[in-house]
Scaffold this motif. Sequence first.
Motif, PDB file in Angstrom:
ATOM      1  N   PHE A  10      69.838  -8.575 -19.456  1.00  0.00           N
ATOM      2  CA  PHE A  10      71.110  -7.889 -19.648  1.00  0.00           C
ATOM      3  C   PHE A  10      71.773  -8.403 -20.912  1.00  0.00           C
ATOM      4  O   PHE A  10      71.361  -9.430 -21.480  1.00  0.00           O
ATOM      5  CB  PHE A  10      72.010  -8.107 -18.433  1.00  0.00           C
ATOM      6  N   PRO A  11      72.816  -7.744 -21.411  1.00  0.00           N
ATOM      7  CA  PRO A  11      73.499  -8.204 -22.628  1.00  0.00           C
ATOM      8  C   PRO A  11      74.085  -9.593 -22.459  1.00  0.00           C
ATOM      9  O   PRO A  11      74.338 -10.066 -21.350  1.00  0.00           O
ATOM     10  CB  PRO A  11      74.605  -7.150 -22.838  1.00  0.00           C
ATOM     11  N   ALA A  12      74.341 -10.241 -23.600  1.00  0.00           N
ATOM     12  CA  ALA A  12      74.845 -11.620 -23.571  1.00  0.00           C
ATOM     13  C   ALA A  12      76.204 -11.724 -22.908  1.00  0.00           C
ATOM     14  O   ALA A  12      76.524 -12.730 -22.272  1.00  0.00           O
ATOM     15  CB  ALA A  12      74.915 -12.180 -24.999  1.00  0.00           C
ATOM     16  N   ASP A  13      77.039 -10.700 -23.044  1.00  0.00           N
ATOM     17  CA  ASP A  13      78.366 -10.757 -22.431  1.00  0.00           C
ATOM     18  C   ASP A  13      78.337 -10.448 -20.937  1.00  0.00           C
ATOM     19  O   ASP A  13      79.362 -10.542 -20.267  1.00  0.00           O
ATOM     20  CB  ASP A  13      79.329  -9.790 -23.138  1.00  0.00           C
ATOM     21  N   ASN A  14      77.162 -10.057 -20.390  1.00  0.00           N
ATOM     22  CA  ASN A  14      76.989  -9.857 -18.950  1.00  0.00           C
ATOM     23  C   ASN A  14      78.037  -8.897 -18.393  1.00  0.00           C
ATOM     24  O   ASN A  14      78.722  -9.195 -17.413  1.00  0.00           O
ATOM     25  CB  ASN A  14      77.052 -11.206 -18.224  1.00  0.00           C
ATOM     26  N   GLN A  19      69.174   1.030  -4.598  1.00  0.00           N
ATOM     27  CA  GLN A  19      68.921   2.230  -5.391  1.00  0.00           C
ATOM     28  C   GLN A  19      69.407   2.056  -6.830  1.00  0.00           C
ATOM     29  O   GLN A  19      68.678   2.369  -7.788  1.00  0.00           O
ATOM     30  CB  GLN A  19      69.621   3.428  -4.732  1.00  0.00           C
ATOM     31  N   GLU A  20      70.618   1.520  -7.000  1.00  0.00           N
ATOM     32  CA  GLU A  20      71.165   1.360  -8.351  1.00  0.00           C
ATOM     33  C   GLU A  20      70.392   0.313  -9.141  1.00  0.00           C
ATOM     34  O   GLU A  20      70.115   0.483 -10.327  1.00  0.00           O
ATOM     35  CB  GLU A  20      72.644   0.966  -8.260  1.00  0.00           C
ATOM     36  N   ALA A  21      70.013  -0.790  -8.479  1.00  0.00           N
ATOM     37  CA  ALA A  21      69.263  -1.838  -9.179  1.00  0.00           C
ATOM     38  C   ALA A  21      67.896  -1.324  -9.623  1.00  0.00           C
ATOM     39  O   ALA A  21      67.459  -1.581 -10.758  1.00  0.00           O
ATOM     40  CB  ALA A  21      69.109  -3.057  -8.268  1.00  0.00           C
ATOM     41  N   LEU A  22      67.201  -0.586  -8.764  1.00  0.00           N
ATOM     42  CA  LEU A  22      65.890  -0.047  -9.148  1.00  0.00           C
ATOM     43  C   LEU A  22      66.029   1.017 -10.236  1.00  0.00           C
ATOM     44  O   LEU A  22      65.150   1.137 -11.108  1.00  0.00           O
ATOM     45  CB  LEU A  22      65.195   0.535  -7.918  1.00  0.00           C
ATOM     46  N   THR A  23      67.100   1.784 -10.185  1.00  0.00           N
ATOM     47  CA  THR A  23      67.327   2.772 -11.252  1.00  0.00           C
ATOM     48  C   THR A  23      67.498   2.074 -12.593  1.00  0.00           C
ATOM     49  O   THR A  23      66.961   2.516 -13.629  1.00  0.00           O
ATOM     50  CB  THR A  23      68.568   3.614 -10.925  1.00  0.00           C
ATOM     51  N   ASN A  24      68.236   0.945 -12.630  1.00  0.00           N
ATOM     52  CA  ASN A  24      68.401   0.187 -13.880  1.00  0.00           C
ATOM     53  C   ASN A  24      67.079  -0.404 -14.348  1.00  0.00           C
ATOM     54  O   ASN A  24      66.805  -0.461 -15.549  1.00  0.00           O
ATOM     55  CB  ASN A  24      69.429  -0.929 -13.681  1.00  0.00           C
ATOM     56  N   VAL A  25      66.264  -0.875 -13.382  1.00  0.00           N
ATOM     57  CA  VAL A  25      64.947  -1.399 -13.763  1.00  0.00           C
ATOM     58  C   VAL A  25      64.120  -0.303 -14.407  1.00  0.00           C
ATOM     59  O   VAL A  25      63.446  -0.519 -15.433  1.00  0.00           O
ATOM     60  CB  VAL A  25      64.228  -1.978 -12.515  1.00  0.00           C
ATOM     61  N   LEU A  26      64.146   0.889 -13.860  1.00  0.00           N
ATOM     62  CA  LEU A  26      63.355   1.997 -14.369  1.00  0.00           C
ATOM     63  C   LEU A  26      63.861   2.476 -15.728  1.00  0.00           C
ATOM     64  O   LEU A  26      63.064   2.770 -16.631  1.00  0.00           O
ATOM     65  CB  LEU A  26      63.364   3.143 -13.359  1.00  0.00           C
ATOM     66  N   ARG A  27      65.171   2.550 -15.893  1.00  0.00           N
ATOM     67  CA  ARG A  27      65.743   3.139 -17.102  1.00  0.00           C
ATOM     68  C   ARG A  27      65.909   2.151 -18.257  1.00  0.00           C
ATOM     69  O   ARG A  27      65.740   2.515 -19.420  1.00  0.00           O
ATOM     70  CB  ARG A  27      67.102   3.748 -16.788  1.00  0.00           C
ATOM     71  N   HIS A  28      66.257   0.914 -17.973  1.00  0.00           N
ATOM     72  CA  HIS A  28      66.709   0.019 -19.036  1.00  0.00           C
ATOM     73  C   HIS A  28      65.896  -1.268 -19.190  1.00  0.00           C
ATOM     74  O   HIS A  28      65.912  -1.863 -20.272  1.00  0.00           O
ATOM     75  CB  HIS A  28      68.173  -0.392 -18.805  1.00  0.00           C
ATOM     76  N   ALA A  29      65.207  -1.731 -18.129  1.00  0.00           N
ATOM     77  CA  ALA A  29      64.644  -3.084 -18.181  1.00  0.00           C
ATOM     78  C   ALA A  29      63.378  -3.177 -19.012  1.00  0.00           C
ATOM     79  O   ALA A  29      63.125  -4.201 -19.648  1.00  0.00           O
ATOM     80  CB  ALA A  29      64.364  -3.582 -16.756  1.00  0.00           C
ATOM     81  N   GLY A  30      62.535  -2.128 -18.996  1.00  0.00           N
ATOM     82  CA  GLY A  30      61.223  -2.233 -19.634  1.00  0.00           C
ATOM     83  C   GLY A  30      60.364  -3.256 -18.932  1.00  0.00           C
ATOM     84  O   GLY A  30      59.631  -4.019 -19.583  1.00  0.00           O
ATOM     85  N   ALA A  31      60.445  -3.305 -17.604  1.00  0.00           N
ATOM     86  CA  ALA A  31      59.757  -4.333 -16.824  1.00  0.00           C
ATOM     87  C   ALA A  31      58.351  -3.894 -16.454  1.00  0.00           C
ATOM     88  O   ALA A  31      58.012  -2.718 -16.428  1.00  0.00           O
ATOM     89  CB  ALA A  31      60.554  -4.644 -15.557  1.00  0.00           C
ATOM     90  N   ARG A  32      57.509  -4.886 -16.154  1.00  0.00           N
ATOM     91  CA  ARG A  32      56.164  -4.628 -15.663  1.00  0.00           C
ATOM     92  C   ARG A  32      56.040  -4.923 -14.178  1.00  0.00           C
ATOM     93  O   ARG A  32      55.089  -4.480 -13.536  1.00  0.00           O
ATOM     94  CB  ARG A  32      55.155  -5.476 -16.440  1.00  0.00           C
ATOM     95  N   SER A  33      56.979  -5.690 -13.638  1.00  0.00           N
ATOM     96  CA  SER A  33      56.953  -5.991 -12.206  1.00  0.00           C
ATOM     97  C   SER A  33      58.384  -6.130 -11.705  1.00  0.00           C
ATOM     98  O   SER A  33      59.300  -6.474 -12.470  1.00  0.00           O
ATOM     99  CB  SER A  33      56.172  -7.282 -11.923  1.00  0.00           C
ATOM    100  N   ALA A  34      58.549  -5.852 -10.425  1.00  0.00           N
ATOM    101  CA  ALA A  34      59.867  -5.971  -9.793  1.00  0.00           C
ATOM    102  C   ALA A  34      59.659  -6.369  -8.334  1.00  0.00           C
ATOM    103  O   ALA A  34      58.578  -6.140  -7.764  1.00  0.00           O
ATOM    104  CB  ALA A  34      60.648  -4.664  -9.888  1.00  0.00           C
ATOM    105  N   HIS A  35      60.689  -6.979  -7.765  1.00  0.00           N
ATOM    106  CA  HIS A  35      60.599  -7.434  -6.380  1.00  0.00           C
ATOM    107  C   HIS A  35      61.927  -7.165  -5.690  1.00  0.00           C
ATOM    108  O   HIS A  35      63.002  -7.405  -6.254  1.00  0.00           O
ATOM    109  CB  HIS A  35      60.279  -8.926  -6.312  1.00  0.00           C
ATOM    110  N   VAL A  36      61.844  -6.653  -4.452  1.00  0.00           N
ATOM    111  CA  VAL A  36      63.025  -6.362  -3.640  1.00  0.00           C
ATOM    112  C   VAL A  36      62.930  -7.183  -2.360  1.00  0.00           C
ATOM    113  O   VAL A  36      61.889  -7.167  -1.689  1.00  0.00           O
ATOM    114  CB  VAL A  36      63.122  -4.860  -3.301  1.00  0.00           C
TER     115      VAL A  36
END
Length: 443
Positions: free
Chosen positions: A395-399, A358-375
């Motif tokens: 993700f940011p360079a400092d991870n 749930q948290e990973a998909l929320t980050n994909v939706l809010r921050h990634a700007g992705a066109r595809s995702a895989h679980v």
Amino acid sequence: MWQRLSFRTQLFLPLGLSFLAALAMGGVLLQTFATGQLADENEPGRRSTRTVAIALNSTLSASDNPRKMLDAFVHSLGNSSDIQFRSVEAGPAPILKDGLRGVHGVPQWFVDLIAIPDMDAASPVLIDGKRVGDIVFMPDMSADLFEKWIGFLALAGLVVVLMAITGAIAYAFAGSAVRPLRHLGDGLTRMRRGDYTMPIPVGGPPEIRQSCEEANALAATLAQLSQDNRDLLHRLVSLQDDERRDLARELHDELGPLLFSIRAGTIALSEASTPVGYLDNSAQEVMRSVEALQQTNRRILDRLRPLYIEELGLETSVQTLLQNFRRQAPHIGLTANVDPDLNGIDGPLAQTVYRVIQEALTNVLRHAGARSAHVQATIADEALTLEISDDGGGFPADNVFGRGLTGMHERARALSGSLSLLRADDRTYVRCRLPVATMRDEP
């Protein structure tokens, strides 16, 4: 450069150099004392040469035929005697060292190394007051040089044998010292990686054994601290889940009926009153607001505690979560591979799996700007592996984990698992590994 050498090299190099220095010192001492020793050994021959010359001159001076007497004396000497007669016509006597070349069994470099003393004592022979030759002392030093050569070989052999014995002892000692040190280094590496289960073998000298015992004691302490930390995290996660459950129950039991009552009252009021333009519009606005509040309440309830995991099972709940994501983000192509065996997991492990996805998909939706995702969620070798990837900006360079992923990381640690975030091949991966056997054994 010395620090880069191995322990065996640092041990053998000084030993080898010391033995070579001892061998060189033996050669120097041999060269120093051999000259005096050879001179002392041949001094009686030199005195005998002078005595023979004096006696011969006396005999020749008293003889009626001194020439014949001299020839008889020379004939009696032969060629093997160290005392020889050399006539004036034969020229000066040869240098003793030149006669030593090609000594059997002795290399020439060794002959040149020894300083041969000047032993050719020459005593003049006179007939009628006229010098007709010399009695010279020309010793054969082949045996003496061969003796010195044998002594040098014995010294060199002794040095080689001592070097071999000392080297073997040093090699065994280095092995007995390096092996425990290597075990100690491997153990410290395992400790640095968080593995405290395998003890370090205790061996070697007392100092190294003590270090190994101290390292094992440190590993036991760290293992206990790590276990206590996991237990604490587990309790914190359980408390968080309890708080979420209580809050979800309150929202469900308190806010849900209130919203339903408001909606039902609005509908009854709208139906009972005479239709008026602005009143009808206000009633519709209230209805839309109530519906929005109900949807928001359901989303909050879903994030606080997905109550249907216990009812439907984890795999079905994850599939429902994926369907909701597809409805919310139709522009993101979501694919999934979810193991049906996830339905056999419950309790904190099931909650953690659901929360991570749930948290990973929320980050994909809010921050990634992705066109595809895989679980991907699979169970193999008594471990549950999650991988959520996307082709977004990364993700940011400092991870640095955000608050959501930090919470998921703590949940994974509380269950003796791990969570990592990495970037490879223009994709971002959230990977989580959780042990299954230990969680199934828990009450």
